[in-house]
Scaffold this motif. Structure first.
Motif, PDB file in Angstrom:
ATOM      1  N   GLU A 170       0.834  -1.204   0.000  1.00 24.23           N
ATOM      2  CA  GLU A 170       0.000   0.000   0.000  1.00 24.23           C
ATOM      3  C   GLU A 170       0.871   1.257   0.000  1.00 24.23           C
ATOM      4  O   GLU A 170       1.806   1.362   0.785  1.00 24.23           O
ATOM      5  CB  GLU A 170      -0.864   0.057   1.271  1.00 24.23           C
ATOM      6  CG  GLU A 170      -1.673  -1.168   1.547  1.00 24.23           C
ATOM      7  CD  GLU A 170      -3.031  -1.155   0.881  1.00 24.23           C
ATOM      8  OE1 GLU A 170      -3.418  -0.132   0.291  1.00 24.23           O
ATOM      9  OE2 GLU A 170      -3.689  -2.180   0.965  1.00 24.23           O
ATOM     10  N   ALA A 171       0.532   2.218  -0.860  1.00 25.19           N
ATOM     11  CA  ALA A 171       1.177   3.526  -0.781  1.00 25.19           C
ATOM     12  C   ALA A 171       0.618   4.302   0.409  1.00 25.19           C
ATOM     13  O   ALA A 171       1.327   5.060   1.056  1.00 25.19           O
ATOM     14  CB  ALA A 171       0.961   4.312  -2.069  1.00 25.19           C
ATOM     15  N   LEU A 172      -0.676   4.081   0.699  1.00 29.17           N
ATOM     16  CA  LEU A 172      -1.343   4.703   1.837  1.00 29.17           C
ATOM     17  C   LEU A 172      -2.117   3.634   2.598  1.00 29.17           C
ATOM     18  O   LEU A 172      -2.810   2.830   1.984  1.00 29.17           O
ATOM     19  CB  LEU A 172      -2.338   5.764   1.374  1.00 29.17           C
ATOM     20  CG  LEU A 172      -1.807   6.950   0.592  1.00 29.17           C
ATOM     21  CD1 LEU A 172      -2.950   7.736  -0.017  1.00 29.17           C
ATOM     22  CD2 LEU A 172      -0.980   7.840   1.495  1.00 29.17           C
ATOM     23  N   ALA A 173      -2.000   3.646   3.900  1.00 23.14           N
ATOM     24  CA  ALA A 173      -2.813   2.764   4.743  1.00 23.14           C
ATOM     25  C   ALA A 173      -3.095   3.523   6.026  1.00 23.14           C
ATOM     26  O   ALA A 173      -2.186   4.114   6.620  1.00 23.14           O
ATOM     27  CB  ALA A 173      -2.084   1.460   5.036  1.00 23.14           C
ATOM     28  N   ARG A 174      -4.367   3.530   6.434  1.00 25.81           N
ATOM     29  CA  ARG A 174      -4.717   4.293   7.629  1.00 25.81           C
ATOM     30  C   ARG A 174      -5.920   3.672   8.328  1.00 25.81           C
ATOM     31  O   ARG A 174      -6.642   2.865   7.748  1.00 25.81           O
ATOM     32  CB  ARG A 174      -5.002   5.758   7.290  1.00 25.81           C
ATOM     33  CG  ARG A 174      -6.251   5.950   6.455  1.00 25.81           C
ATOM     34  CD  ARG A 174      -6.488   7.409   6.160  1.00 25.81           C
ATOM     35  NE  ARG A 174      -7.799   7.577   5.541  1.00 25.81           N
ATOM     36  CZ  ARG A 174      -8.131   8.597   4.813  1.00 25.81           C
ATOM     37  NH1 ARG A 174      -7.287   9.570   4.607  1.00 25.81           N
ATOM     38  NH2 ARG A 174      -9.336   8.686   4.301  1.00 25.81           N
ATOM     39  N   SER A 175      -6.119   4.061   9.548  1.00 21.28           N
ATOM     40  CA  SER A 175      -7.309   3.769  10.313  1.00 21.28           C
ATOM     41  C   SER A 175      -7.517   2.279  10.609  1.00 21.28           C
ATOM     42  O   SER A 175      -8.595   1.747  10.370  1.00 21.28           O
ATOM     43  CB  SER A 175      -8.522   4.350   9.575  1.00 21.28           C
ATOM     44  OG  SER A 175      -9.647   4.344  10.396  1.00 21.28           O
ATOM     45  N   LEU A 215      -8.269   1.264   5.852  1.00 20.87           N
ATOM     46  CA  LEU A 215      -8.447   1.954   4.583  1.00 20.87           C
ATOM     47  C   LEU A 215      -7.095   2.013   3.896  1.00 20.87           C
ATOM     48  O   LEU A 215      -6.080   2.292   4.545  1.00 20.87           O
ATOM     49  CB  LEU A 215      -8.981   3.369   4.813  1.00 20.87           C
ATOM     50  CG  LEU A 215     -10.312   3.471   5.549  1.00 20.87           C
ATOM     51  CD1 LEU A 215     -10.614   4.932   5.889  1.00 20.87           C
ATOM     52  CD2 LEU A 215     -11.428   2.872   4.711  1.00 20.87           C
ATOM     53  N   GLY A 216      -7.062   1.752   2.599  1.00 20.09           N
ATOM     54  CA  GLY A 216      -5.784   1.756   1.899  1.00 20.09           C
ATOM     55  C   GLY A 216      -5.921   2.158   0.454  1.00 20.09           C
ATOM     56  O   GLY A 216      -7.023   2.214  -0.103  1.00 20.09           O
ATOM     57  N   ASN A 217      -4.773   2.445  -0.151  1.00 21.64           N
ATOM     58  CA  ASN A 217      -4.718   2.756  -1.567  1.00 21.64           C
ATOM     59  C   ASN A 217      -3.352   2.305  -2.064  1.00 21.64           C
ATOM     60  O   ASN A 217      -2.322   2.733  -1.528  1.00 21.64           O
ATOM     61  CB  ASN A 217      -4.930   4.247  -1.797  1.00 21.64           C
ATOM     62  CG  ASN A 217      -5.054   4.589  -3.263  1.00 21.64           C
ATOM     63  OD1 ASN A 217      -4.122   4.388  -4.028  1.00 21.64           O
ATOM     64  ND2 ASN A 217      -6.204   5.107  -3.654  1.00 21.64           N
ATOM     65  N   PRO A 268      -9.975   8.154  -3.672  1.00 19.50           N
ATOM     66  CA  PRO A 268     -10.689   6.885  -3.501  1.00 19.50           C
ATOM     67  C   PRO A 268      -9.872   5.917  -2.652  1.00 19.50           C
ATOM     68  O   PRO A 268      -8.665   5.790  -2.821  1.00 19.50           O
ATOM     69  CB  PRO A 268     -10.835   6.374  -4.938  1.00 19.50           C
ATOM     70  CG  PRO A 268      -9.684   6.979  -5.668  1.00 19.50           C
ATOM     71  CD  PRO A 268      -9.469   8.321  -5.034  1.00 19.50           C
ATOM     72  N   MET A 269     -10.541   5.264  -1.738  1.00 22.07           N
ATOM     73  CA  MET A 269      -9.867   4.333  -0.837  1.00 22.07           C
ATOM     74  C   MET A 269     -10.414   2.928  -1.050  1.00 22.07           C
ATOM     75  O   MET A 269     -11.528   2.744  -1.526  1.00 22.07           O
ATOM     76  CB  MET A 269     -10.100   4.739   0.626  1.00 22.07           C
ATOM     77  CG  MET A 269      -9.563   6.115   1.004  1.00 22.07           C
ATOM     78  SD  MET A 269      -7.778   6.283   0.847  1.00 22.07           S
ATOM     79  CE  MET A 269      -7.221   5.336   2.246  1.00 22.07           C
ATOM     80  N   ALA A 270      -9.615   1.965  -0.660  1.00 23.61           N
ATOM     81  CA  ALA A 270     -10.069   0.582  -0.583  1.00 23.61           C
ATOM     82  C   ALA A 270     -10.343   0.294   0.890  1.00 23.61           C
ATOM     83  O   ALA A 270      -9.716   0.876   1.774  1.00 23.61           O
ATOM     84  CB  ALA A 270      -8.994  -0.368  -1.102  1.00 23.61           C
ATOM     85  N   LEU A 271     -11.282  -0.596   1.141  1.00 26.43           N
ATOM     86  CA  LEU A 271     -11.498  -1.110   2.483  1.00 26.43           C
ATOM     87  C   LEU A 271     -10.992  -2.536   2.456  1.00 26.43           C
ATOM     88  O   LEU A 271     -11.423  -3.339   1.623  1.00 26.43           O
ATOM     89  CB  LEU A 271     -12.976  -1.073   2.869  1.00 26.43           C
ATOM     90  CG  LEU A 271     -13.337  -1.729   4.205  1.00 26.43           C
ATOM     91  CD1 LEU A 271     -12.660  -1.012   5.381  1.00 26.43           C
ATOM     92  CD2 LEU A 271     -14.839  -1.771   4.396  1.00 26.43           C
ATOM     93  N   ARG A 272     -10.038  -2.837   3.332  1.00 29.58           N
ATOM     94  CA  ARG A 272      -9.456  -4.170   3.365  1.00 29.58           C
ATOM     95  C   ARG A 272      -9.553  -4.752   4.762  1.00 29.58           C
ATOM     96  O   ARG A 272      -9.592  -4.021   5.757  1.00 29.58           O
ATOM     97  CB  ARG A 272      -7.998  -4.114   2.914  1.00 29.58           C
ATOM     98  CG  ARG A 272      -7.873  -3.695   1.454  1.00 29.58           C
ATOM     99  CD  ARG A 272      -6.488  -3.959   0.893  1.00 29.58           C
ATOM    100  NE  ARG A 272      -6.478  -3.784  -0.534  1.00 29.58           N
ATOM    101  CZ  ARG A 272      -6.185  -2.640  -1.153  1.00 29.58           C
ATOM    102  NH1 ARG A 272      -5.867  -1.583  -0.459  1.00 29.58           N
ATOM    103  NH2 ARG A 272      -6.208  -2.569  -2.461  1.00 29.58           N
ATOM    104  N   ALA A 273      -9.591  -6.063   4.826  1.00 39.94           N
ATOM    105  CA  ALA A 273      -9.548  -6.779   6.094  1.00 39.94           C
ATOM    106  C   ALA A 273      -8.470  -7.852   5.974  1.00 39.94           C
ATOM    107  O   ALA A 273      -8.382  -8.522   4.942  1.00 39.94           O
ATOM    108  CB  ALA A 273     -10.903  -7.406   6.422  1.00 39.94           C
ATOM    109  N   MET A 274      -7.663  -7.958   6.992  1.00 33.22           N
ATOM    110  CA  MET A 274      -6.603  -8.969   6.961  1.00 33.22           C
ATOM    111  C   MET A 274      -6.691  -9.879   8.173  1.00 33.22           C
ATOM    112  O   MET A 274      -7.113  -9.461   9.247  1.00 33.22           O
ATOM    113  CB  MET A 274      -5.223  -8.313   6.915  1.00 33.22           C
ATOM    114  CG  MET A 274      -4.796  -7.618   8.196  1.00 33.22           C
ATOM    115  SD  MET A 274      -3.048  -7.153   8.232  1.00 33.22           S
ATOM    116  CE  MET A 274      -2.967  -5.912   6.975  1.00 33.22           C
TER     117      MET A 274
END
Length: 176
Positions: A14-19, A32-34, A44-50
């Motif tokens: 991810e270039a950006l990952a937050r929250s 939230l990531g991009n 625009p953000m992606a919502l991811r779960a790991m």
């Protein structure tokens, strides 16, 4: 002196990952990531779960492998002064334990104003964003010209359109 503590970046692709927010059972981590980042203040953000324990395990194994390789390269450079050091660049971690729940939509179509336009949020995930049983994540996003509350299914499979629904629409369908 002891070595510094070992830290693991869980979002290396991810270039950006937050929250980041842990699920109620502690097994998953939503964020939230991009992948590419963006030049504006928000985008625009992606919502991811790991499944974070598995991602940590993968990262630790990768780190051990890199340390072993570096150690072998150091040993080879002592015995063979003509060998050139190899660049230290590890590929990004693309883990099968990270699920994209909502993909970034870079160019939402204005002709389909009722369709999900993607996740456009400048807010953080709430610490209580996971539903009981961890089946959904609740968050806000801009949809059209309004801020709306979304409910996102966390089960794998499906598309953004059938995984995401406006909460007021979901309440209407349930008779609430």
């Amino acid at each position: 002196s002891p070595p510094p503590p070992f830290h693991i970046c869980l979002t290396t692709s991810e270039a950006l990952a937050r929250s980041p927010v842990f699920s109620n059972d502690g097994q998953q981590l939503a964020y939230l990531g991009n992948d590419d980042g963006f030049d504006t203040h928000n985008g625009p953000m992606a919502l991811r779960a790991m499944r974070w324990r598995e991602v940590v395990r993968e990262a630790e194994e990768e780190r051990e492998e890199e340390e072993l390789q570096q150690q072998q390269e150091n040993e080879n450079s002592v015995t063979s002064p003509t060998s050139s050091p190899s660049p230290s660049s590890s590929p990004p971690l693309h883990s099968p334990h990270i699920t994209t729940l909502i993909s970034p939509v870079l160019d939402p179509s204005p002709s389909h104003h009722n369709n999900f336009p993607g996740l456009w949020t400048d807010s953080l995930l709430s610490p209580s964003c996971w539903s009981q049983g961890d089946a959904h994540i609740y968050l806000t996003s801009v949809w059209g010209s309004s801020n709306v509350l979304l409910r996102v299914a966390t089960k794998e499979g499906g598309t953004d359109e059938n995984r995401v629904e406006k909460v007021e629409e979901a309440m209407d369908a349930a008779g609430g």
